[in-house]
Scaffold this motif. Structure first.
Motif, PDB file in Angstrom:
ATOM      1  N   LYS A  54     -14.008  55.664  51.531  1.00 43.76           N
ATOM      2  CA  LYS A  54     -14.090  56.778  50.583  1.00 43.76           C
ATOM      3  C   LYS A  54     -13.449  56.383  49.250  1.00 43.76           C
ATOM      4  N   TRP A  55     -12.293  55.712  49.334  1.00 45.84           N
ATOM      5  CA  TRP A  55     -11.608  55.248  48.125  1.00 45.84           C
ATOM      6  C   TRP A  55     -12.480  54.252  47.371  1.00 45.84           C
ATOM      7  N   ALA A  56     -13.149  53.378  48.088  1.00 46.35           N
ATOM      8  CA  ALA A  56     -13.996  52.374  47.433  1.00 46.35           C
ATOM      9  C   ALA A  56     -15.127  53.030  46.654  1.00 46.35           C
ATOM     10  N   TYR A  57     -15.712  54.069  47.213  1.00 41.69           N
ATOM     11  CA  TYR A  57     -16.819  54.738  46.531  1.00 41.69           C
ATOM     12  C   TYR A  57     -16.339  55.600  45.371  1.00 41.69           C
ATOM     13  N   GLU A  58     -15.255  56.320  45.583  1.00 39.60           N
ATOM     14  CA  GLU A  58     -14.838  57.290  44.569  1.00 39.60           C
ATOM     15  C   GLU A  58     -13.937  56.693  43.494  1.00 39.60           C
ATOM     16  N   THR A  59     -13.196  55.653  43.836  1.00 35.39           N
ATOM     17  CA  THR A  59     -12.213  55.121  42.893  1.00 35.39           C
ATOM     18  C   THR A  59     -12.575  53.727  42.388  1.00 35.39           C
ATOM     19  N   LYS A  60     -12.973  52.851  43.286  1.00 37.19           N
ATOM     20  CA  LYS A  60     -13.285  51.474  42.880  1.00 37.19           C
ATOM     21  C   LYS A  60     -14.681  51.361  42.279  1.00 37.19           C
ATOM     22  N   GLY A  61     -15.575  52.266  42.688  1.00 35.51           N
ATOM     23  CA  GLY A  61     -16.924  52.234  42.141  1.00 35.51           C
ATOM     24  C   GLY A  61     -17.908  51.410  42.928  1.00 35.51           C
ATOM     25  N   VAL A  62     -17.645  51.166  44.214  1.00 35.46           N
ATOM     26  CA  VAL A  62     -18.593  50.453  45.066  1.00 35.46           C
ATOM     27  C   VAL A  62     -19.824  51.324  45.274  1.00 35.46           C
ATOM     28  N   ALA A  63     -20.979  50.694  45.274  1.00 37.35           N
ATOM     29  CA  ALA A  63     -22.233  51.432  45.457  1.00 37.35           C
ATOM     30  C   ALA A  63     -22.252  52.102  46.831  1.00 37.35           C
ATOM     31  N   PRO A  64     -22.815  53.311  46.932  1.00 36.84           N
ATOM     32  CA  PRO A  64     -22.832  54.036  48.201  1.00 36.84           C
ATOM     33  C   PRO A  64     -23.412  53.200  49.337  1.00 36.84           C
ATOM     34  N   GLY A  65     -22.708  53.214  50.476  1.00 37.33           N
ATOM     35  CA  GLY A  65     -23.179  52.519  51.664  1.00 37.33           C
ATOM     36  C   GLY A  65     -22.946  51.022  51.674  1.00 37.33           C
ATOM     37  N   ARG A  66     -22.261  50.473  50.652  1.00 36.69           N
ATOM     38  CA  ARG A  66     -22.090  49.022  50.553  1.00 36.69           C
ATOM     39  C   ARG A  66     -20.659  48.543  50.837  1.00 36.69           C
ATOM     40  N   ALA A  67     -19.725  49.434  51.043  1.00 32.88           N
ATOM     41  CA  ALA A  67     -18.321  49.032  51.199  1.00 32.88           C
ATOM     42  C   ALA A  67     -18.114  48.213  52.468  1.00 32.88           C
ATOM     43  N   THR A  68     -17.304  47.164  52.344  1.00 36.64           N
ATOM     44  CA  THR A  68     -16.961  46.334  53.490  1.00 36.64           C
ATOM     45  C   THR A  68     -15.440  46.270  53.654  1.00 36.64           C
ATOM     46  N   VAL A  69     -15.029  45.991  54.868  1.00 41.43           N
ATOM     47  CA  VAL A  69     -13.615  45.793  55.194  1.00 41.43           C
ATOM     48  C   VAL A  69     -13.486  44.405  55.817  1.00 41.43           C
ATOM     49  N   ILE A  70     -12.554  43.617  55.327  1.00 34.82           N
ATOM     50  CA  ILE A  70     -12.320  42.280  55.859  1.00 34.82           C
ATOM     51  C   ILE A  70     -11.227  42.351  56.919  1.00 34.82           C
ATOM     52  N   VAL A  71     -11.474  41.698  58.052  1.00 35.66           N
ATOM     53  CA  VAL A  71     -10.524  41.675  59.164  1.00 35.66           C
ATOM     54  C   VAL A  71     -10.300  40.224  59.583  1.00 35.66           C
ATOM     55  N   ALA A  72      -9.291  39.997  60.413  1.00 34.84           N
ATOM     56  CA  ALA A  72      -8.917  38.642  60.806  1.00 34.84           C
ATOM     57  C   ALA A  72      -9.381  38.319  62.225  1.00 34.84           C
ATOM     58  N   ALA A  73      -9.784  37.084  62.432  1.00 33.22           N
ATOM     59  CA  ALA A  73     -10.131  36.625  63.770  1.00 33.22           C
ATOM     60  C   ALA A  73      -8.923  36.770  64.687  1.00 33.22           C
ATOM     61  N   GLY A  74      -9.188  37.087  65.947  1.00 32.72           N
ATOM     62  CA  GLY A  74      -8.112  37.280  66.911  1.00 32.72           C
ATOM     63  C   GLY A  74      -7.470  38.641  66.843  1.00 32.72           C
ATOM     64  N   ASN A  75      -8.031  39.533  66.010  1.00 31.30           N
ATOM     65  CA  ASN A  75      -7.405  40.847  65.813  1.00 31.30           C
ATOM     66  C   ASN A  75      -7.479  41.714  67.057  1.00 31.30           C
ATOM     67  N   PHE A  76      -6.536  42.646  67.146  1.00 31.49           N
ATOM     68  CA  PHE A  76      -6.626  43.739  68.105  1.00 31.49           C
ATOM     69  C   PHE A  76      -6.157  45.003  67.406  1.00 31.49           C
ATOM     70  N   HIS A  77      -7.090  45.935  67.195  1.00 30.53           N
ATOM     71  CA  HIS A  77      -6.771  47.196  66.534  1.00 30.53           C
ATOM     72  C   HIS A  77      -7.136  48.398  67.397  1.00 30.53           C
ATOM     73  N   GLY A  78      -7.616  48.166  68.621  1.00 29.05           N
ATOM     74  CA  GLY A  78      -8.023  49.256  69.489  1.00 29.05           C
ATOM     75  C   GLY A  78      -9.342  48.932  70.156  1.00 29.05           C
ATOM     76  N   ARG A  79      -9.916  49.932  70.841  1.00 33.92           N
ATOM     77  CA  ARG A  79     -11.145  49.661  71.596  1.00 33.92           C
ATOM     78  C   ARG A  79     -12.217  50.736  71.400  1.00 33.92           C
TER      79      ARG A  79
END
Length: 409
Positions: A129-154
């Motif tokens: 939401k921040w990316a679209y409203e504040t950073k100006g990313v085009a709708p539906g295009r926002a990505t999140v980068i994560v790290a290999a080996g991660n565990f954030h839940g299931r």
């Protein structure tokens, strides 16, 4: 109004209860054959009265030990007042909890939730939401980068960006919008960031992966890179936070503050599930009524216990104990290298211990330790994790290390 008391079920043995669990519960866990019936401090007791030293502490949910008196008292007091209102109304405990937690970690606003996975899911939504409203990313295009080996839940979205085949296989199709880069690799992270990147989500220390500690300068590098590219830095401190590593937050080792901080587990004091997303007003301010919520998030009982947790951390005692006893833990593990331990990584009272595979899998070592009266958790092959309560004594910690030495022969 009159309440009736339910009949007390006849006592069953550990073996009977294990068979019942296997018959009526979904097999999404493979617990050690220990049936806990009572607990206090660093110790648990099974149905037959056998005592075990808890060196897992509920994956850090029990940072303050089992049934810490201050936390139990806070819960009891609140049970006599009000337990749940939902966020349809205000309650008299939530603002104080949020104010205290914000002051503890140095961020302005709190989004209260229940579980760690809920906090991660919430952070992903807020970042987009921040990316679209504040950073100006085009709708539906926002990505999140994560790290290999991660565990954030299931949850479905979270396993979409996991690289663990056990968590992923059979659960697709997966949620798009995530990019995976190697952990502890700033060059790879910099290459992956582009104009559509909303956030970088990492664990300051990867717990499930075996307590992997990044190189010095990595977290500071992530902070500098995300600031320079106007990308949110989201730190998942659900396991590493709240005193576990010897500081209130693990990111403090490099003196950095993320844009969004995710807390959970120990925040509920081992009594109730409590999690939170913390960030600035600019970031959490993108949420508007109806866009996100949780029936139990921010309930008075959770807020009362969470406030008591904040009070304990404000004393600094638990962070100090983790630092001081962490040295005892590290020294004890170092003494076992070459004697069944092939390597270890630790920070504060948190360690990943690699066992010589010739001596057994992590699961087998865990079973043998249970036979010695010590409870640990295995992860990935022949690695075990140690995360005792921060209330553990030096003598208790040395008891666990002695048991590990005996098991390794």
């Amino acid at each position: 109004m009159t309440y009736t008391t339910a009949a007390v079920a006849p006592a069953r043995t550990s073996a009977e209860l294990i068979r019942a669990d296997e018959r009526v519960l979904a097999h999404n866990y493979h617990p050690l054959p220990v049936v806990v019936a009572r607990a206090e401090g660093s110790w648990v007791e099974d149905v037959e009265g056998r005592r075990y030293l808890d060196m897992l502490a509920g994956y850090s949910a029990l940072n303050f030990g089992h049934r810490h008196p201050a936390l139990v008292e806070a819960a009891k007091r609140q049970l006599d007042a009000v337990t749940l209102t939902s966020r349809a109304f205000h309650n008299d405990r939530l603002a104080g909890f949020a104010e205290g937690l914000s002051a503890l970690v140095g961020l302005e606003m709190t989004l209260p939730m229940n579980t760690g996975a809920e906090a991660v899911e919430s952070a992903v939504k807020v970042a987009r939401k921040w990316a679209y409203e504040t950073k100006g990313v085009a709708p539906g295009r926002a990505t999140v980068i994560v790290a290999a080996g991660n565990f954030h839940g299931r949850t479905t979205t979270i396993v979409s960006f996991s690289d663990d085949p056990v968590a992923r296989t059979g659960f697709g199709p997966f949620t798009p919008g995530f990019r995976l880069v190697p952990y502890d690799d700033l060059a790879a992270l910099e290459e992956a960031i582009d104009e559509n990147t909303a956030a970088v989500l990492i664990e300051p220390i990867q717990g499930e992966a075996g307590v992997l500690i990044p190189s010095d300068g990595y977290l500071a590098g992530v902070r500098e890179l995300t600031r320079r590219t106007r990308t949110l830095f989201i730190a998942d401190e659900i396991q590493s936070g709240l005193g576990r590593t010897g500081t209130t937050l693990a990111v403090a080792y490099e003196n950095v503050l993320p844009d969004m901080l995710l807390l959970g587990k120990a925040l509920g004091g081992g009594i109730v599930p409590v999690s939170a997303v913390l960030a600035s007003r600019e970031i959490l301010g993108v949420l508007r009524p109806g866009e996100h919520g949780s029936t139990f998030g921010g309930n008075p009982l959770s807020a009362a216990v969470g406030s008591a947790v904040v009070d304990l951390l404000n004393t600094g005692e638990y962070q100090r104990r983790a630092r001081e006893l962490g040295e005892v833990l590290a020294d004890g593990l170092t003494a076992l290298v070459g004697r069944g331990v092939t390597g270890h990584r630790s920070r504060g009272l948190w360690a990943g211990v690699d066992i010589d595979p010739a001596l057994g899998t992590g699961r087998e070592i865990g079973e043998r330790l249970a036979g010695e009266g010590v409870l640990v958790k295995d992860t990935h092959g022949s690695t075990i994790r140690l995360a005792p309560p921060l209330t553990i004594t030096r003598e208790e910690l040395e008891t666990a290390l002695d048991a590990l030495a005996r098991v390794l022969g």
